[in-house]
Design an enzyme around this catalytic site. Sequence first.
Site, mmCIF file in Angstrom:
data_model
loop_
_atom_site.group_PDB
_atom_site.id
_atom_site.type_symbol
_atom_site.label_atom_id
_atom_site.label_comp_id
_atom_site.label_asym_id
_atom_site.label_seq_id
_atom_site.Cartn_x
_atom_site.Cartn_y
_atom_site.Cartn_z
ATOM 1 N N SER A 1 0.817 -1.211 0.000
ATOM 2 C CA SER A 1 0.000 0.000 0.000
ATOM 3 C C SER A 1 0.849 1.259 0.000
ATOM 4 O O SER A 1 1.980 1.282 0.478
ATOM 5 C CB SER A 1 -0.905 -0.001 1.238
ATOM 6 O OG SER A 1 -0.132 -0.110 2.417
ATOM 7 N N GLN B 1 1.745 4.336 1.756
ATOM 8 C CA GLN B 1 1.666 4.468 3.210
ATOM 9 C C GLN B 1 2.708 5.441 3.719
ATOM 10 O O GLN B 1 3.619 5.852 3.001
ATOM 11 C CB GLN B 1 1.885 3.100 3.869
ATOM 12 C CG GLN B 1 3.238 2.469 3.519
ATOM 13 C CD GLN B 1 3.365 1.056 4.050
ATOM 14 O OE1 GLN B 1 4.025 0.850 5.067
ATOM 15 N NE2 GLN B 1 2.744 0.099 3.380
ATOM 16 N N HIS C 1 4.515 6.421 7.914
ATOM 17 C CA HIS C 1 4.550 6.024 9.313
ATOM 18 C C HIS C 1 4.586 7.275 10.184
ATOM 19 O O HIS C 1 5.374 8.189 9.936
ATOM 20 C CB HIS C 1 5.760 5.139 9.582
ATOM 21 C CG HIS C 1 5.833 3.960 8.663
ATOM 22 N ND1 HIS C 1 4.849 3.006 8.625
ATOM 23 C CD2 HIS C 1 6.740 3.599 7.724
ATOM 24 C CE1 HIS C 1 5.164 2.087 7.712
ATOM 25 N NE2 HIS C 1 6.298 2.436 7.148
ATOM 26 N N LYS D 1 7.960 4.934 13.491
ATOM 27 C CA LYS D 1 8.477 3.829 12.687
ATOM 28 C C LYS D 1 9.303 4.318 11.494
ATOM 29 O O LYS D 1 9.014 3.987 10.351
ATOM 30 C CB LYS D 1 7.301 2.959 12.192
ATOM 31 C CG LYS D 1 7.716 1.626 11.588
ATOM 32 C CD LYS D 1 6.496 0.929 11.010
ATOM 33 C CE LYS D 1 6.866 -0.342 10.283
ATOM 34 N NZ LYS D 1 5.713 -0.949 9.596
ATOM 35 N N GLU E 1 12.166 3.891 8.907
ATOM 36 C CA GLU E 1 12.679 2.605 8.440
ATOM 37 C C GLU E 1 13.607 2.783 7.245
ATOM 38 O O GLU E 1 13.613 3.828 6.584
ATOM 39 C CB GLU E 1 11.521 1.666 8.072
ATOM 40 C CG GLU E 1 10.649 2.148 6.938
ATOM 41 C CD GLU E 1 9.414 1.283 6.727
ATOM 42 O OE1 GLU E 1 9.032 0.528 7.644
ATOM 43 O OE2 GLU E 1 8.833 1.363 5.643
ATOM 44 N N HIS F 1 5.438 6.312 0.767
ATOM 45 C CA HIS F 1 6.209 5.338 -0.001
ATOM 46 C C HIS F 1 5.358 4.099 -0.270
ATOM 47 O O HIS F 1 4.308 3.892 0.342
ATOM 48 C CB HIS F 1 7.482 4.937 0.753
ATOM 49 C CG HIS F 1 7.221 4.323 2.102
ATOM 50 N ND1 HIS F 1 7.020 5.091 3.233
ATOM 51 C CD2 HIS F 1 7.123 3.038 2.514
ATOM 52 C CE1 HIS F 1 6.815 4.310 4.276
ATOM 53 N NE2 HIS F 1 6.873 3.045 3.863
ATOM 54 N N ARG G 1 -2.406 4.170 5.753
ATOM 55 C CA ARG G 1 -2.521 3.816 4.332
ATOM 56 C C ARG G 1 -3.497 4.744 3.615
ATOM 57 O O ARG G 1 -4.430 5.270 4.220
ATOM 58 C CB ARG G 1 -3.003 2.375 4.175
ATOM 59 C CG ARG G 1 -2.118 1.330 4.840
ATOM 60 C CD ARG G 1 -2.708 -0.066 4.682
ATOM 61 N NE ARG G 1 -1.885 -1.078 5.345
ATOM 62 C CZ ARG G 1 -2.023 -1.427 6.616
ATOM 63 N NH1 ARG G 1 -2.955 -0.833 7.354
ATOM 64 N NH2 ARG G 1 -1.248 -2.344 7.137
ATOM 65 N N LYS H 1 -7.096 -2.826 2.578
ATOM 66 C CA LYS H 1 -7.142 -2.606 4.017
ATOM 67 C C LYS H 1 -7.680 -1.209 4.348
ATOM 68 O O LYS H 1 -7.927 -0.388 3.473
ATOM 69 C CB LYS H 1 -5.741 -2.795 4.616
ATOM 70 C CG LYS H 1 -5.206 -4.213 4.511
ATOM 71 C CD LYS H 1 -3.831 -4.326 5.168
ATOM 72 C CE LYS H 1 -3.292 -5.736 5.097
ATOM 73 N NZ LYS H 1 -1.947 -5.848 5.735
#
Length: 411
Positions: free
Chosen positions: A106, A108, A110, A133, A135, A268, A287, A293
């Site tokens: 997806s 999304q 964070h 989050k 990453e 991203h 998302r 979802k």
Amino acid sequence: MYPLRCCVKKYEWGRKGMDSAVARMVKNQIPEYVVDDDSPHAELWMGTHPSGPTMIVSSDPELDGKTLLNLLQTYPEYVGTVNIVNKYGDNLPFLFKVLSVGTALSIQAHPNKKLAEELHRTDPFHYPDANHKPEMAITLTDFEAMCGFRPHAEIEAFLDNVPEFRAVIGNEATTNYKNASDKKQGLKQLFVTLMSAPETVVIQNLEALVQRWSREETIDPDKEALRQLFLKLYSQFPNDIGCFAIFYLNYLKLKPGEAIYLGQDEPHAYIVGDCMECMACSDNVVRAGLTPKFKDVKTLSNMLTYISKSAKEQIFEPKIVDEFTKSFVVPVPEFVVDEIRVDESHVSLAFEYTVTKKESGSILIVIRGEASCNGTQLTPGYVGFIPAVTALTINQLKSPLLIYRAYCRTD
């Protein structure tokens, strides 16, 4: 070093059967492990997150089958020095993963720490963590992703040359964006307008673009790559507004060993390929497209930074430590990832290399190669935990070696 057995996540977007790097690694370490040809193996989780605990493998019955978290709670000095334990407690502040992506993830982002805490408080079902989050992804194969907003000139060019994209945005919003003195605010308004477009308008223009681009041929490789990407995304997520993301997010085609850092509040989406991923220990995702979802468009629209950069600027460069090690040092203290790579020219039983001690505990995974490490045989898929302030020696190298190791910074 403590051998580990790690949690496998079989999300639908994962590569299936032995096409998955995750499946191959697990199968190599556990020969009796059954890999079904139709079963997706998406992620291998290495860490202490409660949604995917890692287990100790030991001949000692007191340790075998216990979680890594149990070990760290028993021996907090394994987590790190006093400063690290005071900061993070008897836990690892990072989550290390192998990802094998078959279908696009997806679109999304964070949330930052403050927003993560608020989302967890108000909607713990959709946001199970109160942690941020940030990453990083380091590619193991050719890898495709969308990352960060494109430069404004590129977005404007798509508005001028892709009538279906412009039709969803609308002429007024397009003009306002082009004339905006504050480009960040203008981009935010453009994104909100797009994500708020009526479903009938979105579907109508997606279908129109599919029909047009299915017939068109182009000799421009950049345009052809974008056309193929759009048709791929539409085949996976028909009528999903996220298919338009190719016109406002950078499209990256990465080679093995390249990396991208995905900071808090940055949009991203991974498209296809295998990678290492490391993040602060969290499972929070907001998302807005390319997914069946829960979509939280309002939260995502308000949280994004709307910083525009070129695709090239999204590539994260490592620091050279020595002949064999590169270190990916990100702007947050929760994690650093080292790449240890030894090529064919150094393959020898006389080879010896020291895996230096760190002030925090670390997790090591072997991607390829065979060697010995303090008496432990290293083979592809081996995962081990190294307690803080512990040095190891790699020797008896039988084939070219690629290892990744995650730990946290001391500052």
